[in-house]
Scaffold this active site. Structure first.
Site, PDB file in Angstrom:
ATOM      1  N   HIS A   1      -5.976   3.967  -3.896  1.00 24.59           N
ATOM      2  CA  HIS A   1      -5.731   4.541  -5.223  1.00 24.59           C
ATOM      3  C   HIS A   1      -6.462   5.869  -5.397  1.00 24.59           C
ATOM      4  O   HIS A   1      -7.572   6.056  -4.903  1.00 24.59           O
ATOM      5  CB  HIS A   1      -6.125   3.556  -6.324  1.00 24.59           C
ATOM      6  CG  HIS A   1      -7.598   3.250  -6.412  1.00 24.59           C
ATOM      7  ND1 HIS A   1      -8.460   3.958  -7.216  1.00 24.59           N
ATOM      8  CD2 HIS A   1      -8.353   2.303  -5.804  1.00 24.59           C
ATOM      9  CE1 HIS A   1      -9.680   3.466  -7.117  1.00 24.59           C
ATOM     10  NE2 HIS A   1      -9.644   2.463  -6.255  1.00 24.59           N
TER      11      HIS A   1
ATOM     12  N   GLU B   1      -5.360   1.930 -10.487  1.00 20.28           N
ATOM     13  CA  GLU B   1      -6.059   0.726 -10.028  1.00 20.28           C
ATOM     14  C   GLU B   1      -7.225   0.391 -10.937  1.00 20.28           C
ATOM     15  O   GLU B   1      -7.484  -0.781 -11.225  1.00 20.28           O
ATOM     16  CB  GLU B   1      -6.565   0.920  -8.595  1.00 20.28           C
ATOM     17  CG  GLU B   1      -7.166  -0.343  -7.967  1.00 20.28           C
ATOM     18  CD  GLU B   1      -8.640  -0.565  -8.270  1.00 20.28           C
ATOM     19  OE1 GLU B   1      -9.128  -1.694  -8.083  1.00 20.28           O
ATOM     20  OE2 GLU B   1      -9.317   0.399  -8.710  1.00 20.28           O
TER      21      GLU B   1
END
Length: 297
Positions: A90, A137
């Protein structure tokens, strides 16, 4: 990536700056790929909601979270796209953090992996690789959930004008490699694989020069003692995929703070993580052919 500063979900840096930067770098790789190698770029945006078993439980609702994706396969072997390894990291960050280790290091490793795979068709002879650069995330795995569950189609990005079949890249995924961090140094650590994944644990131990992991880490995550999760739990539980959750765990004092900058990433971390990621990717792509994703829970 860290020059963009803090990249919280919803900020310009996360929703515009980071995706544009990543698409630009990946498009250079696409344009210089070796003959016979197909590099496709896409964006995915989705909205949704799910029950998250986190801090006593919550309903996580999100709207228009974004990910950048790259699929690398053999251009003359469409069947290879039905045997795909998903690799995830991420690019969003915790508030106040530039996210050099969490998760900028892993994003950089994935970009370099894309370059390596694009130059050597022999590495893709048994399957393909889907890289997902995940933009949400830190808000508790929203972009991973969106990719797995959203009906929204992928949109071509960069120099990719049309996506090849299957256009739904989830359709071919057989296993997942998740790259995460809760620290800035040390050797990467295999923290979990999922139930019934003995084959993938054995593959990891054979493929990596210095494998490191413990079943205790999986028990800690599953018990809730550690108040956190990774995208892996979404890929495992909602996607039904087996895989490897590999995390940097040492020197956690900078984790989720303004001190998580490039100078804090210890010498050798990128080299070791990069070597492990390449070795595991090559081994998984070779071993996945014919694997049907059974016994993934």
């Amino acid at each position: 990536l860290c020059k963009l500063g803090v990249r919280t979900v919803g900020s310009w840096a996360n929703e515009v700056g980071a995706p544009e930067y990543l698409i630009g770098e990946l498009d250079k790789i696409r344009a210089s790929a070796a003959p016979g190698v197909s590099v496709e770029l896409a964006r995915h945006t989705g909205s949704g909601a799910f029950n998250a078993d986190f801090l006593g439980g919550l309903i996580n609702v999100y709207e228009n979270v974004t990910s950048v994706l790259c699929r690398i396969s053999l251009s003359d072997d469409p069947s290879s796209r039905h045997q795909a390894l998903l690799i995830n990291a991420h690019y969003d960050t915790a508030p106040s953090s530039p996210g050099a280790s969490d998760d900028g290091t892993q994003v950089g490793v994935m970009v370099e992996l894309a370059h390596i795979l694009s130059k050597d068709p022999s590495l893709l002879s048994k399957g393909s690789v889907v890289l997902i650069f995940n933009g949400a995330e830190e808000t508790n795995w929203q972009a991973a959930h969106s990719f797995v569950t959203s009906p929204n189609p992928l949109e071509p990005a960069g120099g990719t004008t049309e996506l090849s079949e299957p256009r739904d890249w989830k359709a071919g995924i057989k296993a997942v490699l998740n790259l995460e961090a809760i620290g800035t140094g040390g050797r990467e650590y295999l923290v979990r694989t999922g139930k019934g994944a003995g084959w993938i644990s054995g593959l990891y131990s054979r493929a990596v020069n210095r494998p490191r992991g413990s079943v205790l880490a999986q028990e800690i995550f599953d018990s809730g003692i550690f108040p956190g999760q990774t995208d892996f739990v979404v890929f495992r539980d909602d996607g039904g995929w087996q895989g490897l959750d590999i995390v940097l765990v040492e020197d956690g004092y900078a984790y989720h703070t303004p001190h998580d900058n490039p100078s804090q990433v210890k010498n050798g971390v990128v080299l070791r993580l990069g070597g492990t990621t390449v070795d595991v990717t090559v081994a998984l792509v070779k071993e996945m052919q014919g694997y049907d994703g059974a016994d993934s829970r």
